[in-house]
Write an enzyme that holds these catalytic residues in place. Sequence first.
Site: not given
Length: 308
Positions: A22, A43-44, A226, A249, A271, A302-304, A307
């Site tokens: 391997e 060999p192998r 968050p 903000d 805001k 902040g956040g999404d 929104i």
Amino acid sequence: MEHLPIFLSVKGQYCVVIGGGELATRKVAQLLRAGAVVQVVSPRLCPNLGKFRDEGRIEHVARTYQPGDVDEAYLAFAATNDERINQQVAEAGRRMRIPVNVVDHPEDGSFIMPSIIDRSPVVAAVSTGGASPVLARMIRSRLESVIPAGYGRLAELCGRFRERVKHTITKPAERRRFWDRILQGGVAERVFSGHMQEAEALMERELADGHLQSGMGEVYLVGGGPGDPDLLTFRALRLMQQADVVVYDRLVAKAVLDMTRSDAERIYVGKERDNHAMRQEEINELLADLAKQGKRVIRLKGGDPFIF
């Protein structure tokens, strides 16, 4: 620095791997990806190497190592579980001035193999000089998480336009500024998001302007989440590091704001409930005005960010 970092072209070159397990498989796979002609002496063969042999991708010499096996090689790997054989291969390499890597014993060979981040044609390598391969792999994993796969597509796009840019923009300083704009602006973002046709169309427009800076900047809406910087998306962090202006903000945590570029202009727009430092219509006008000045603008919330 104990090792000289280089990227060696092995395309079409005869390379020898001594060993059939391997450890050898990983090196063979890397050589094949780089276009080398690979001979394996063992060999192998383990199942994966046996598959390479059956597919005609490698040449197999089914015996143990013998003196002279690496004499014609461009480079060689000693990857057996027999230290005596590995030492013989390393000594043969030193005698013939052939680079030899001794797998798992880098101090015995003449070169080491780094941990690789492959975003071809973009390739990055990390090495601890053999001191701690595990640490090198950890660093590679972190880098992989912040280097999007799209960098490979971006490099290919730049490669297709390179000569045209060179002939269109003859002054090196102006050409450098042009590429800075391409690699950190709208073209790059469209590539990262998978919109290759849009990226090529924008590249054509940028090139048609020659060395002239496009008059229009761009605005990105970025959610700060968050408040924990570790939860930012990689794309959000990249855009924050590239922004000329950050409009934010009170909901944006200081730890997140500190992740923006240190020399970026920061504009606070308030805001708070019933106490807006700037009304939404005024914020929209501000973003548009900044973009018209050719600036890259982040509206950081902040956040999404969608929104409100």
